[in-house]
Scaffold this active site. Sequence first.
Site, PDB file in Angstrom:
ATOM      1  N   TYR A  69       0.938  -1.154   0.048  1.00  0.00           N
ATOM      2  CA  TYR A  69       0.027  -0.001   0.077  1.00  0.00           C
ATOM      3  C   TYR A  69       1.051   1.311  -0.077  1.00  0.00           C
ATOM      4  CZ  TYR A  69       0.974   1.466   4.616  1.00  0.00           C
ATOM      5  OH  TYR A  69       1.668   1.863   5.940  1.00  0.00           O
ATOM      6  N   GLU A  72      -0.930   8.785  -0.078  1.00  0.00           N
ATOM      7  CA  GLU A  72      -0.681  10.122  -0.900  1.00  0.00           C
ATOM      8  C   GLU A  72      -1.375  11.091  -0.227  1.00  0.00           C
ATOM      9  OE1 GLU A  72      -0.020   7.876  -5.015  1.00  0.00           O
ATOM     10  OE2 GLU A  72      -1.481   9.436  -4.749  1.00  0.00           O
ATOM     11  N   LYS A  84      -2.148  18.863 -10.597  1.00  0.00           N
ATOM     12  CA  LYS A  84      -2.554  18.144  -9.259  1.00  0.00           C
ATOM     13  C   LYS A  84      -1.196  17.598  -9.048  1.00  0.00           C
ATOM     14  CE  LYS A  84      -5.437  14.919  -7.044  1.00  0.00           C
ATOM     15  NZ  LYS A  84      -6.599  14.008  -7.478  1.00  0.00           N
TER      16      LYS A  84
END
Length: 159
Positions: A69, A72, A84
């Site tokens: 995993y 962010e 972005k």
Amino acid sequence: MKGQISSESEVISVPAGMVWDVYGGLKLGKLVDQLLPHVIGRVDVVEGDGGVGTVVKVTHPPGTPGIGYMMERFTKIDDQNHIKETELVEGGFKELGFHLYRIRLEIIDKDTNSTVIRSTIEYEVEDEFAGNASLVTTKPLETIAQVIDKYLSEKKINA
């Protein structure tokens, strides 16, 4: 050690505003969940509403090489310029000696009906783990762009 890699993916027949509508907030994660669960994995919002400061957790599917995993944080959302940026705050490349792992997505008007998605990854890794820099790739971002292109093109045709 510092580095940067970039790639560009063209979205045919879809204007930049329509692409930004997906990439600019939380829609991208929802579509990844829906369209790419066996490739990219699951995206869950840990905190936030899609604006700067939002934290998402990407859990890779079983059998995916590497860390299971990554979390962010959205660090920049520029609606005017369609940019972005996210930075890794936990898991993933952090576990491999990276101090910085930043993804910048730029949605660029090519013309009135097509768009370019420029994906850039900037990174800094401890010198003793410099070999791990070879693991950095834009391939997952390119895969996402291809799927979003298809999704948006079909959505536009059916509208």
